[in-house]
Design a protein around this motif. Structure first.
Motif, short mmCIF file in Angstrom:
data_model
loop_
_atom_site.label_atom_id
_atom_site.label_comp_id
_atom_site.label_asym_id
_atom_site.label_seq_id
_atom_site.Cartn_x
_atom_site.Cartn_y
_atom_site.Cartn_z
N ASP A 141 0.82 -1.21 0.00
CA ASP A 141 0.00 0.00 0.00
C ASP A 141 0.85 1.26 0.00
O ASP A 141 0.57 2.21 -0.74
N GLY A 142 1.89 1.29 0.86
CA GLY A 142 2.74 2.47 0.95
C GLY A 142 3.43 2.77 -0.37
O GLY A 142 3.49 3.93 -0.82
N SER A 143 3.95 1.71 -1.01
CA SER A 143 4.61 1.90 -2.31
C SER A 143 3.63 2.42 -3.35
O SER A 143 3.95 3.30 -4.15
N PHE A 144 2.43 1.85 -3.34
CA PHE A 144 1.44 2.25 -4.35
C PHE A 144 1.04 3.71 -4.18
O PHE A 144 0.94 4.45 -5.17
N VAL A 145 0.79 4.14 -2.95
CA VAL A 145 0.36 5.52 -2.72
C VAL A 145 1.40 6.50 -3.27
O VAL A 145 1.06 7.48 -3.96
N ARG A 146 2.68 6.25 -2.99
CA ARG A 146 3.73 7.15 -3.47
C ARG A 146 3.86 7.10 -4.99
O ARG A 146 4.03 8.13 -5.65
N TRP A 147 3.79 5.88 -5.56
CA TRP A 147 3.91 5.74 -7.01
C TRP A 147 2.73 6.40 -7.72
O TRP A 147 2.88 7.06 -8.75
N ALA A 148 1.53 6.23 -7.16
CA ALA A 148 0.34 6.83 -7.77
C ALA A 148 0.41 8.36 -7.73
O ALA A 148 -0.03 9.03 -8.67
N ASP A 149 0.99 8.92 -6.66
CA ASP A 149 1.18 10.38 -6.60
C ASP A 149 2.10 10.85 -7.71
O ASP A 149 1.84 11.86 -8.38
N ASP A 150 3.21 10.11 -7.92
CA ASP A 150 4.15 10.47 -9.00
C ASP A 150 3.49 10.32 -10.37
O ASP A 150 3.71 11.15 -11.26
N LEU A 151 2.70 9.26 -10.52
CA LEU A 151 1.99 9.05 -11.79
C LEU A 151 1.04 10.21 -12.07
O LEU A 151 0.98 10.73 -13.20
N ARG A 152 0.31 10.62 -11.06
CA ARG A 152 -0.64 11.73 -11.24
C ARG A 152 0.07 13.01 -11.66
O ARG A 152 -0.38 13.71 -12.58
N LYS A 153 1.19 13.30 -11.01
CA LYS A 153 1.95 14.51 -11.37
C LYS A 153 2.45 14.42 -12.80
O LYS A 153 2.42 15.41 -13.55
N HIS A 154 2.93 13.24 -13.20
CA HIS A 154 3.44 13.06 -14.56
C HIS A 154 2.32 13.26 -15.59
O HIS A 154 2.52 13.93 -16.62
N LEU A 155 1.16 12.68 -15.32
CA LEU A 155 0.05 12.81 -16.26
C LEU A 155 -0.41 14.26 -16.38
O LEU A 155 -0.71 14.74 -17.48
N LEU A 156 -0.45 14.97 -15.25
CA LEU A 156 -0.86 16.38 -15.30
C LEU A 156 0.13 17.23 -16.08
O LEU A 156 -0.27 18.15 -16.81
N GLU A 157 1.43 16.89 -15.96
CA GLU A 157 2.45 17.69 -16.65
C GLU A 157 2.52 17.37 -18.14
O GLU A 157 2.62 18.28 -18.97
#
Length: 620
Positions: A141-157
């Motif tokens: 869960d911890g790994s996923f939360v951090r990775w999903a945050d990075d994914l969201r930032k990448h998609l927005l950019e």
């Protein structure tokens, strides 16, 4: 703009449901960024579909000995076709989130194999791949939360929403993916007073159910088998703290002639059901009494979850009894969904906190460490009233539980006839305490304990993916290390090996708490040792009962003590089988085997020899 722009395909390969849950959460994340998101299991798509989407995200767990999950095997077979051109996936932009456990030798191999093959076919990644480890302090869960945050930032950019659109905020509810609305539409004018006596509760076939017992009806499971429980015997003394059962099932062949052929490592999947009083509690909490027993026509719904095993004609109560996991530990996504239906601002804020990255520890303490159930959380946040039409969209489905088959080969206790296979399971009834006062109970344990001999149920059969049985393997030494009910697949393997002429020597290291209460199949091991002797081979059993003396002794201690004996077997390409309920135990056993062997000779040569062994591990 081409047809596939702003389209994300999320594909999952899942064995226990964790990868599927993560995939569905990612689908919602992409929805909030105004992508058209599609979530599907790997086996449900053709390779050509990969090129019809702007981005593809793979969520895949590793099972068994570095194997792909069962629901991705067909996809993997297609991906390995030799006739595929080297650059056939050159237009594919993808990322991958792997779920693994570093106590296994082949950590995250499914994800690694998938990524390697995609790269060979010309695909490129659009965001870094993540290999999550169950052994991390905050787990997958911890790994996923951090990775999903990075994914969201990448998609927005790099893939911002169309002009004038902002991301859909987290506090705004998304449209339902699966809605019971059409099935419930005719009920608004058919409200009636319902008799809530448990004796009136019916299963999907309309038969009466005994008070407070799950309904007896058979679930419509595709490719399932109808099994009859012939024995549900407790092996541990009644005064012992743990109830361990040897459950025996007769499974007739299909009408088409198909029959289960059990081999070591195979699993039988049981599908538990809920108890009527728990279901009634949820109905009361959600104010569903007026519609709980009205007939529903699921065929009116546009789409339904892939693993919903329910007849087209049923009731809301039927779905809750047979299909909805109301006693599961709530995932963060469930708590977020709860927040949308709360009329209390404090409740709403508190539920949303549990879903935030910065509060991951609080979520762990509240839900995971204490093993709170969904029904307990809803009972605590009483302002939450989830509409019945959102049932399938918000609540998790009951998943089948896999149990290693414990019998096979020369077992004479329950010989199989031409039409029926007898399957034995060694099952520990899950019951324990946490910081909460009420004892925790496993849904499947509780269900199985309620079944009487003669009960029928639908089951699934799951074949082993990395077999260690057969004639060739029987000629290799076997060293098995098992704790508790982990001895089940070991027992099956010993039986199978003794069907072959002159099998190689076999050593079992078995550990549990007390010899008097927890020594499963003690008499049988003696009998099997005599059978082995008649076949000019050896079966040795070493036991470690940690609570029978002041100084605790564990399986790994015995393995280290017998290092000289194992040293002679390792060069013969020995098979090591480690089975039980603790990754810590498995890791300690691995060190107990590897360290003394490497330290007692030429390190490089001995490491090369260790690469020739088979390390087969099943930890749950």
């Amino acid at each position: 703009m081409t047809g596939h722009e702003r389209s994300v395909l999320v594909l999952y390969g899942s064995e226990t449901g964790n990868a599927q849950d993560i995939a569905e959460e990612l689908g919602r994340l992409c929805q909030r960024l105004h992508f058209k998101s599609h979530v599907e299991e790997l086996d449900a798509v053709e390779l050509s579909v990969l090129l019809q989407h702007q981005l593809v995200i793979f969520i895949i767990s590793t099972t068994g000995q570095g194997d792909m999950p069962h629901n991705s095997l067909l996809f993997w077979k297609k991906l390995l076709r030799k006739k595929l051109p080297p650059n056939c996936l050159s237009r594919l932009k993808y990322s991958c989130f792997g779920l693994g456990d570093s106590t296994y030798l082949k950590f995250n191999w499914a994800a690694r194999k998938l990524v390697r093959r995609l790269d060979q076919l010309g695909a490129t990644t659009f965001v870094d791949i993540c290999e999550a480890d169950e052994q991390f302090p905050d787990g997958i869960d911890g790994s996923f939360v951090r990775w999903a945050d990075d994914l969201r930032k990448h998609l927005l950019e790099h893939y911002p929403p169309p002009s004038g659109l902002e991301p859909i905020p987290d506090d705004t509810m998304l449209p339902a993916r699966w809605s019971l609305g059409p099935a419930l539409a005719d009920l608004s004018e058919k409200v009636q007073v319902v008799d809530l006596s448990p004796l009136r509760l019916s299963d999907t076939n309309g038969t009466l159910t005994a008070p407070n017992l799950p309904p007896p009806g058979l679930l419509p499971i595709p490719a399932g088998w109808t099994a009859t429980l012939t024995k549900n015997e407790r092996l541990t003394p009644t005064e012992h703290w743990q109830d361990v059962r040897l459950a025996s099932f007769d499974v007739p062949a299909h009408q088409s002639g198909g029959k289960i052929q059990c081999v070591p490592g195979d699993c039988l999947t049981l599908y538990p059901k809920n108890f009527p009083h728990d279901v009634q509690k949820l109905i009361d909490l959600m104010d569903w009494n007026n519609i709980a027993d009205q007939p529903l026509n699921l065929s009116a719904c546009e789409s339904l979850p892939r693993n919903l095993y329910a007849p087209a004609c049923c009731t809301l109560r039927d779905l809750l009894l047979n299909n909805i996991d109301i006693t599961a530990i709530p995932r963060r996504s469930f708590l977020k969904n709860m927040s949308y239906f709360s009329t209390d601002e404090y409740h709403r804020e508190r539920l949303l906190e549990f879903t935030m990255t910065e509060y991951i520890d609080e979520y762990f303490d509240y839900a995971t460490r204490s093993r709170r159930s969904i029904i307990e959380v809803l009972d605590e946040f009483t302002s939450v009233k989830i509409p019945a039409e959102r049932l399938l969209d918000v609540f998790p489905l009951i998943r089948g539980r896999d149990f290693s088959i414990a019998n096979g080969g020369i077992s004479a206790n329950h010989p199989s006839n031409n039409d029926t296979t007898n399957v034995e399971l060694l099952v520990a009834m899950v019951k324990y305490r946490t910081i909460l006062r009420k004892p925790r109970e496993g849904l499947c344990s509780r269900y199985l304990a309620s079944l009487l001999p003669g009960s029928t149920l639908r089951v699934s059969y799951k074949p082993v993916l990395s077999p260690i049985h057969g004639t060739a393997n029987s000629q290799r030494p076997l060293i098995a290390m098992a704790t508790g009910t982990g001895v089940a697949p070991v027992r099956c393997l010993i039986h199978e090996r003794l069907t072959h002429p002159s099998p190689a020597p076999m050593i079992i290291f078995f550990g549990n708490r007390n010899r008097a209460a927890d020594y499963f199949f003690e008499d049988e091991w003696r009998t099997l040792s005599e059978v082995a002797a008649k076949k000019n081979t050896q079966l040795l059993v070493f036991t470690a009962f940690s609570r029978d003396q002041r100084e605790k002794i564990y399986v790994q201690d015995l393995v280290r003590r017998e290092a000289p004996r194992l040293e002679k077997l390792i060069p013969k390409r020995a098979i090591f089988a480690v089975c039980g309920g603790s990754s810590k135990m498995a890791d300690s056993c691995k060190r107990a085997v590897f360290d003394p062997f490497v330290e007692s000779g030429d390190e490089a040569a001995r490491k090369e020899m260790l690469e020739a062994i088979t390390w087969w591990q099943e930890i749950w």
